[in-house]
Design a protein around this motif. Structure first.
Motif, PDB file in Angstrom:
ATOM      1  N   SER A  82      55.689 -25.274  34.999  1.00 60.69           N
ATOM      2  CA  SER A  82      57.133 -25.028  35.052  1.00 60.69           C
ATOM      3  C   SER A  82      57.954 -26.250  34.668  1.00 60.69           C
ATOM      4  O   SER A  82      59.126 -26.124  34.315  1.00 60.69           O
ATOM      5  N   ILE A  86      61.962 -24.539  30.615  1.00 62.83           N
ATOM      6  CA  ILE A  86      62.780 -23.814  31.579  1.00 62.83           C
ATOM      7  C   ILE A  86      62.428 -22.328  31.540  1.00 62.83           C
ATOM      8  O   ILE A  86      61.909 -21.824  30.539  1.00 62.83           O
ATOM      9  N   LYS A  87      62.716 -21.651  32.631  1.00 65.36           N
ATOM     10  CA  LYS A  87      62.320 -20.249  32.758  1.00 65.36           C
ATOM     11  C   LYS A  87      62.884 -19.396  31.630  1.00 65.36           C
ATOM     12  O   LYS A  87      62.210 -18.498  31.113  1.00 65.36           O
ATOM     13  N   GLU A  88      64.131 -19.662  31.240  1.00 64.68           N
ATOM     14  CA  GLU A  88      64.794 -18.840  30.231  1.00 64.68           C
ATOM     15  C   GLU A  88      64.161 -18.966  28.843  1.00 64.68           C
ATOM     16  O   GLU A  88      64.362 -18.094  27.997  1.00 64.68           O
ATOM     17  N   PHE A  90      60.761 -19.528  28.443  1.00 66.11           N
ATOM     18  CA  PHE A  90      59.315 -19.325  28.575  1.00 66.11           C
ATOM     19  C   PHE A  90      58.809 -18.299  27.562  1.00 66.11           C
ATOM     20  O   PHE A  90      57.818 -18.532  26.864  1.00 66.11           O
ATOM     21  N   SER A 117      53.094 -18.452  33.859  1.00 68.63           N
ATOM     22  CA  SER A 117      53.518 -19.662  34.543  1.00 68.63           C
ATOM     23  C   SER A 117      53.612 -19.348  36.029  1.00 68.63           C
ATOM     24  O   SER A 117      54.452 -18.542  36.451  1.00 68.63           O
ATOM     25  N   HIS A 120      56.999 -20.636  37.421  1.00 67.35           N
ATOM     26  CA  HIS A 120      58.160 -19.809  37.087  1.00 67.35           C
ATOM     27  C   HIS A 120      57.984 -18.356  37.530  1.00 67.35           C
ATOM     28  O   HIS A 120      58.927 -17.572  37.430  1.00 67.35           O
ATOM     29  N   ARG A 122      56.245 -16.030  36.031  1.00 67.05           N
ATOM     30  CA  ARG A 122      56.486 -15.214  34.846  1.00 67.05           C
ATOM     31  C   ARG A 122      55.187 -14.988  34.095  1.00 67.05           C
ATOM     32  O   ARG A 122      54.284 -15.833  34.108  1.00 67.05           O
TER      33      ARG A 122
END
Length: 222
Positions: A82, A86-88, A90, A117, A120, A122
């Motif tokens: 992570s 960033i999550k957005e 991924f 991840s 995250h 995700r």
């Protein structure tokens, strides 16, 4: 003079449009930076998040290598820390990795990248165009929701990925259903071409079994 001004203006507009297209198609800065550090996969399994043991990694590698040898379809598993993205971004990174690593055979686009991840929370499964006829987005989501996520919720990431791989392989082993379309308005002796056929004239069935059921029901009703 006027012509030169207009020509220059349109050139500037064209260059601006091309710049916007390149910006939209290119990975975002953080994704590009991360791609440079992930220029090559570690193997069939690239565990950058260090969530698998060596034995588990070897097991996943064996499954994917055997499947590739049997079908030519290539699957890669990658875990991303992570702190790396960033999550957005991924999902964009997983898609970009599939392209960078060239997962799948050239000309067949038969590659799949399973990215996850833990940090995250995700997961993303990215299918090549050559895979989508047998593994649609809906079927991929079903495998994630019903097969993979139940294990992830128990923090058993290895078993979730392993079962997901087996479900994907099973789905890809299914024959592609061929639609059967009938045109009641015409008989086999009619001299017609595709250009003669109009939308709405065909009755289509997803496979031969569906057609058999339809004919049986029609006979019963009559």
């Amino acid at each position: 003079m006027i012509i030169k001004i207009q020509s220059t203006y349109f050139q500037c507009v064209l260059l601006s449009m091309l710049a916007l297209v390149n910006a939209a198609c290119s990975p975002k800065p953080q994704v590009r930076e991360r791609l440079e550090s992930l220029s090559r996969p570690l193997g069939w399994t690239s565990d950058y998040e260090h969530i698998f043991t060596k034995a588990q990694t070897d097991s996943l590698n064996f499954i994917m290598a055997s499947f590739e040898a049997e079908t030519t379809n290539e699957i890669a598993v990658v875990t991303i820390d992570s702190n790396s993205v960033i999550k957005e971004e991924f999902d964009s990174l997983i898609i970009a990795l599939g392209n960078r690593w060239r997962v799948g055979k050239k000309g067949r686009n038969n590659g799949i990248v399973i990215g996850l991840s833990k940090g995250h929370r995700r997961i993303r499964i990215s299918n090549g165009y050559g895979i989508e006829t047998k593994l649609s987005d809906e079927e991929t989501k079903r495998i994630i929701d019903s097969t993979i996520l139940p294990y992830f919720k128990k923090d058993d990431y290895f078993e979730g990925v392993r079962q997901g791989l087996l479900a994907i392989m099973q789905q890809l082993a299914q024959p592609v259903a061929k639609r059967i379309c009938l045109y009641p308005k015409y008989s086999s002796s009619d001299d017609i071409t595709l250009a003669d056929l109009k939308i709405g004239e065909a009755i289509c069935f997803e496979d031969a079994e569906t057609l058999r059921i339809f004919n049986s029901a029609k006979t019963t009703i009559l």
